[in-house]
Motif scaffolding. Structure first.
Motif, short mmCIF file in Angstrom:
data_model
loop_
_atom_site.label_atom_id
_atom_site.label_comp_id
_atom_site.label_asym_id
_atom_site.label_seq_id
_atom_site.Cartn_x
_atom_site.Cartn_y
_atom_site.Cartn_z
N TYR A 1 0.77 -1.16 -0.24
CA TYR A 1 0.08 -0.13 -0.03
C TYR A 1 0.97 1.23 -0.05
O TYR A 1 1.81 1.19 0.62
CB TYR A 1 -0.91 0.12 1.34
N THR A 2 0.52 2.28 -0.69
CA THR A 2 1.22 3.50 -0.83
C THR A 2 0.43 4.54 -0.12
O THR A 2 0.89 5.75 0.05
CB THR A 2 1.52 4.01 -2.04
N ALA A 3 -0.73 4.36 0.06
CA ALA A 3 -1.76 5.32 0.78
C ALA A 3 -2.52 4.64 1.81
O ALA A 3 -2.83 3.42 1.52
CB ALA A 3 -2.62 6.17 -0.24
N PHE A 4 -2.92 5.26 2.83
CA PHE A 4 -3.87 4.81 3.91
C PHE A 4 -4.98 5.42 4.42
O PHE A 4 -4.66 6.76 4.58
CB PHE A 4 -2.87 4.31 5.04
N VAL A 5 -5.96 5.09 4.62
CA VAL A 5 -6.84 5.86 5.21
C VAL A 5 -7.54 5.25 6.32
O VAL A 5 -8.14 3.89 6.20
CB VAL A 5 -8.35 6.03 4.14
N LEU A 6 -7.25 5.51 7.66
CA LEU A 6 -7.54 4.68 8.76
C LEU A 6 -8.43 5.30 9.71
O LEU A 6 -8.36 6.47 9.75
CB LEU A 6 -6.14 4.47 9.40
N GLY A 7 -9.34 4.63 10.27
CA GLY A 7 -10.40 5.14 11.12
C GLY A 7 -10.76 4.31 12.31
O GLY A 7 -10.48 2.95 12.28
N SER A 8 -11.17 4.81 13.25
CA SER A 8 -11.76 4.02 14.52
C SER A 8 -12.99 4.65 15.16
O SER A 8 -13.14 5.91 15.01
CB SER A 8 -10.48 3.88 15.57
N ALA A 9 -13.78 4.04 15.66
CA ALA A 9 -14.58 4.48 16.78
C ALA A 9 -13.91 5.15 17.85
O ALA A 9 -12.51 4.59 18.20
CB ALA A 9 -15.47 3.48 17.24
N VAL A 10 -14.50 6.09 18.55
CA VAL A 10 -13.95 6.67 19.57
C VAL A 10 -14.61 6.43 20.99
O VAL A 10 -15.86 6.60 21.04
CB VAL A 10 -13.80 8.16 19.57
N HIS A 11 -13.79 5.63 21.75
CA HIS A 11 -14.35 5.53 23.01
C HIS A 11 -13.60 6.31 24.22
O HIS A 11 -12.41 5.99 24.24
CB HIS A 11 -14.41 4.10 23.55
N ASN A 12 -14.19 7.13 25.03
CA ASN A 12 -13.34 7.75 25.87
C ASN A 12 -12.36 8.58 25.22
O ASN A 12 -11.25 8.84 26.06
CB ASN A 12 -12.70 6.69 27.00
N ARG A 13 -12.78 9.12 24.25
CA ARG A 13 -11.67 10.21 23.53
C ARG A 13 -10.33 9.51 23.17
O ARG A 13 -9.45 10.02 22.86
CB ARG A 13 -11.40 11.40 24.53
N ARG A 14 -10.67 8.19 22.69
CA ARG A 14 -9.37 7.48 22.10
C ARG A 14 -9.95 6.63 21.33
O ARG A 14 -11.10 6.03 21.27
CB ARG A 14 -8.67 6.67 23.40
N TRP A 15 -9.04 6.31 20.26
CA TRP A 15 -9.46 5.15 19.33
C TRP A 15 -9.49 3.70 20.20
O TRP A 15 -8.83 3.53 21.14
CB TRP A 15 -8.27 5.10 18.22
N LEU A 16 -10.12 2.78 19.34
CA LEU A 16 -10.32 1.68 20.01
C LEU A 16 -8.83 0.83 20.18
O LEU A 16 -7.96 1.36 19.29
CB LEU A 16 -11.15 0.76 19.18
N PRO A 17 -8.73 -0.07 21.12
CA PRO A 17 -7.23 -0.53 21.13
C PRO A 17 -6.71 -1.19 20.22
O PRO A 17 -5.62 -1.20 19.76
CB PRO A 17 -7.57 -1.46 22.49
N GLU A 18 -7.29 -1.96 19.46
CA GLU A 18 -7.13 -2.60 18.16
C GLU A 18 -6.58 -1.52 17.05
O GLU A 18 -5.49 -1.87 16.31
CB GLU A 18 -8.08 -3.49 17.35
N ALA A 19 -7.11 -0.53 17.01
CA ALA A 19 -6.69 0.66 15.99
C ALA A 19 -5.43 1.23 16.57
O ALA A 19 -4.50 1.39 15.74
CB ALA A 19 -7.69 1.62 15.71
N ALA A 20 -5.37 1.66 17.72
CA ALA A 20 -4.17 2.20 18.35
C ALA A 20 -2.83 1.24 18.39
O ALA A 20 -1.79 1.51 17.85
CB ALA A 20 -4.15 2.61 19.67
N ALA A 21 -3.18 -0.16 18.48
CA ALA A 21 -2.14 -1.07 18.37
C ALA A 21 -1.58 -1.31 16.91
O ALA A 21 -0.45 -1.48 16.52
CB ALA A 21 -2.65 -2.48 18.78
#
Length: 175
Positions: free
Chosen positions: A46-66
């Motif tokens: 991949y040369t480009a990335f669009v990454l997103g996550s649900a926000v819980h407690n003002r943070r991305w979900l643990p799997e996205a942060a990992a």
């Protein structure tokens, strides 16, 4: 070249937004793979990335942060856009103005992404089942309501901006 549209979703709203972004990128001539951000999601090719996550407690979900931590070295070499899905539009009055400030807090909590081309905070779907009785009552006390608050026009416009940027940079997958 292909764009990875990766997501971490708690209840499906973020997944549906990622799918919409992927579809809009494809309509613009980009190849896009829409995949969950989990341990099995590779970034090779991949040369480009669009990454997103649900926000819980003002943070991305643990799997996205990992995922960001795990692939930070690779992500700095590509073009990266990020989106977060929260509930700002579900609130009313002064609370709504405060909720839109969440974007800066979410960005501060993300792993540093020097190549970040942009970030958007979108509102998602908020249901009674997700919040439970106490959460629904708290939302009501803040003047909020449950419902689907996704702004598909804003999501489509952002996807179009990303596609346009990729095309202009000559990094358009499939071109």
């Amino acid at each position: 070249m292909t764009v990875l549209v990766g997501y971490a979703s708690a209840h499906g709203s973020t997944r549906e937004i990622a799918e919409r972004i992927g579809a809009r990128l494809a309509e613009s001539g980009c190849r896009a793979d829409v995949r969950p951000l989990d341990d099995g999601t590779a970034v090779d090719g991949y040369t480009a990335f669009v990454l997103g996550s649900a926000v819980h407690n003002r943070r991305w979900l643990p799997e996205a942060a990992a995922f960001l931590r795990r692939h930070c070295d690779t992500l700095v070499h590509g073009r990266v856009w990020a989106f977060s899905v929260g509930m700002p539009a579900a609130l009313r009055g002064p609370w709504r103005r405060f909720a839109w400030r969440e974007e800066a807090i979410v960005l501060d909590a993300l792993v540093p992404l020097p190549g970040l081309c942009g970030h958007r905070l979108f509102s998602g779907v908020v249901t009674r089942e997700q919040l439970g009785r106490v959460g629904t009552l708290a939302l009501r006390l803040l003047g909020g309501h449950t419902g689907d608050y996704r702004d598909w026009d804003a999501i489509d416009a952002w996807a179009a901006e990303i596609a346009e940027t990729l095309m202009a940079a000559g990094k358009a997958p499939g071109r």
